[in-house]
Design an enzyme around this catalytic site. Structure first.
Site, PDB file in Angstrom:
ATOM      1  N   ARG A   1      41.180  34.967  44.797  1.00 44.51           N
ATOM      2  CA  ARG A   1      40.020  34.828  43.851  1.00 44.51           C
ATOM      3  C   ARG A   1      40.159  36.108  42.992  1.00 44.51           C
ATOM      4  O   ARG A   1      40.432  37.120  43.346  1.00 44.51           O
ATOM      5  CB  ARG A   1      38.754  34.765  44.563  1.00 44.51           C
TER       6      ARG A   1
ATOM      7  N   THR B   1      33.960  30.788  50.659  1.00 40.99           N
ATOM      8  CA  THR B   1      35.257  30.372  50.444  1.00 40.99           C
ATOM      9  C   THR B   1      36.308  31.533  51.254  1.00 40.99           C
ATOM     10  O   THR B   1      37.073  31.166  52.234  1.00 40.99           O
ATOM     11  CB  THR B   1      35.868  30.796  48.604  1.00 40.99           C
TER      12      THR B   1
ATOM     13  N   LYS C   1      43.465  51.334  40.281  1.00 47.41           N
ATOM     14  CA  LYS C   1      44.236  52.485  39.654  1.00 47.41           C
ATOM     15  C   LYS C   1      45.243  51.937  38.523  1.00 47.41           C
ATOM     16  O   LYS C   1      46.069  52.871  37.909  1.00 47.41           O
ATOM     17  CB  LYS C   1      45.290  53.103  40.733  1.00 47.41           C
TER      18      LYS C   1
ATOM     19  N   HIS D   1      38.688  25.790  40.723  1.00 46.12           N
ATOM     20  CA  HIS D   1      38.442  26.075  42.060  1.00 46.12           C
ATOM     21  C   HIS D   1      39.017  24.736  42.822  1.00 46.12           C
ATOM     22  O   HIS D   1      38.061  24.002  43.380  1.00 46.12           O
ATOM     23  CB  HIS D   1      37.016  26.405  42.318  1.00 46.12           C
TER      24      HIS D   1
END
Length: 385
Positions: free
Chosen positions: A182, A132, A161, A210
């Protein structure tokens, strides 16, 4: 609500396949205007949007009521983002497939294309990807655009973080013209699209959807079988967590006289929301535990990998499901001569390697078709029809 950019046709009449700087600028401004107005709204395919907004001195107007979509050269693409398979209807699918055919010609032309010269695409991947991510990046470069990329953003970006997805999107959109994302959470692409003022493409959101995989799957079926109406498709393997089969089921429901067979281990059966949707659209479906019988009936055997990463700590359930349904020489012998085997890849052992030599093994051709579909989607989102 599916978000639409709408403007007078005269505003876009200057647009051509080779590009036009003024029309491009106007298009970008209107795009920003529309998306800014709706940045806080969620997306679905249930209705059109009408609105007026003023930004950068350009007035964006739209009237209430349905509009027949235009696929004429130079007209605006009907979608601002590609988030879920339900956004598409069969007329749009046919038009996208025509663009994909044109993209195939461009890809085979050694001189390349400058359609997207001056545009930047960011690939923001919080989960691993080979096909992909690389196909999107190849698609952008083959059309003359440039790519900013981050792989494994879950660990090697500010997400590690504690930065929120929304803050990441607001930051990254300042560097690029379109984001391909994604994510490991279902619904993350929807959140990103609600935040962004540039197009978002869902490249997979956890066990959710998807959509561009489903587009390339339908394109492949059309190319391999020669039709999309009246086909029988066997979906095999991980149907509970497999986002590819969920999106594919939504698109198959757009066509007439389609029959779908679900073949899966007990722990990863297709979820009720997809079954209910198919039933509501008049699509016949059937669950079976006999792969050989289903393979003998189907035009397409669509195999999928049992996804270990979706089982968490329940490795026992994964081991129980893995290896139960394998496409091998015996399955090929049961299949009809015109039928094909498809797989979104990567595969483990659910298709034996000896199957690769059979002309009915379509999965690598399927992967290549992903390039043409993604070239088409990028072109349409950034330039229009």
């Amino acid at each position: 609500m599916t978000r639409y950019n709408m403007a007078s046709s005269s505003m876009f009449s200057a647009w051509t396949m080779n590009g036009n700087a003024l029309a491009s600028k106007v298009s970008r401004i209107i795009n920003d205007c529309s998306k800014q107005t709706y940045k806080s709204l969620s997306i679905s395919a249930s209705a059109d949007i009408s609105h007026s907004a003023l930004r950068r001195g350009v007035e964006c107007r739209a009237l209430n009521g349905e509009r027949k979509p235009s696929f004429a050269l130079g007209s605006k693409f009907q979608l601002e983002d590609v988030i879920e398979a339900q956004q598409f209807d069969r007329d749009m699918l046919s038009a996208i497939f025509e663009v994909a055919l044109e993209m195939e010609k461009i890809e085979k032309n050694s001189t390349g294309s400058n359609l997207l010269q001056g545009y930047l695409m960011a690939t923001l991947f919080y989960e691993p990807s080979t096909r992909t991510r690389l196909s999107f990046e190849s698609a952008m470069k083959r059309l003359g655009g440039e790519v900013l990329t981050t792989e494994n953003a879950r660990e090697f970006s500010s997400a590690a973080k504690g930065e929120t997805l929304e803050d990441t999107i607001r930051t990254v959109e300042g560097y690029t013209d379109i984001i391909v994302m994604r994510h490991f959470e279902s619904g993350a692409a929807r959140r990103a699209a609600a935040t962004a003022t540039i197009p978002i493409i869902n490249a997979g959101d956890g066990p959710g959807q998807h959509p561009t995989q489903a587009l390339l799957d339908m394109y492949t079926i059309q190319r391999e079988i020669g039709k999309l109406d009246g086909i029988k498709v066997g979906l095999v393997g991980d149907l509970a967590y497999g986002r590819t089969v969920r999106s594919l089921a939504y698109l198959l429901a757009k066509y007439k006289d389609v029959k779908i067979y679900f073949v899966s281990p007990e722990t990863v059966k297709m979820k009720d929301d997809i079954k209910d949707y198919l039933t509501s659209k008049g699509i016949g479906w059937e669950e079976s535990d006999d792969l050989m019988e289903v393979a003998s009936k189907c035009d397409v055997v669509y195999q999928t990998r049992i996804q270990k990463e979706r089982f968490g700590e329940r490795i026992d359930l994964y081991e129980e499901a893995r290896g139960k349904y394998i496409v091998d020489g015996d399955v090929l012998r049961a299949m009809q001569k015109h039928a094909v085997v498809m797989h979104p890849l990567p595969r483990l052992d659910e298709i034996t390697v000896d199957v690769d030599a059979d002309p009915r093994a379509a999965y690598f051709r399927q992967a290549k078709n992903g390039l043409y579909i993604r070239m088409a989607v990028l072109k349409l989102l950034l330039l229009g029809w």
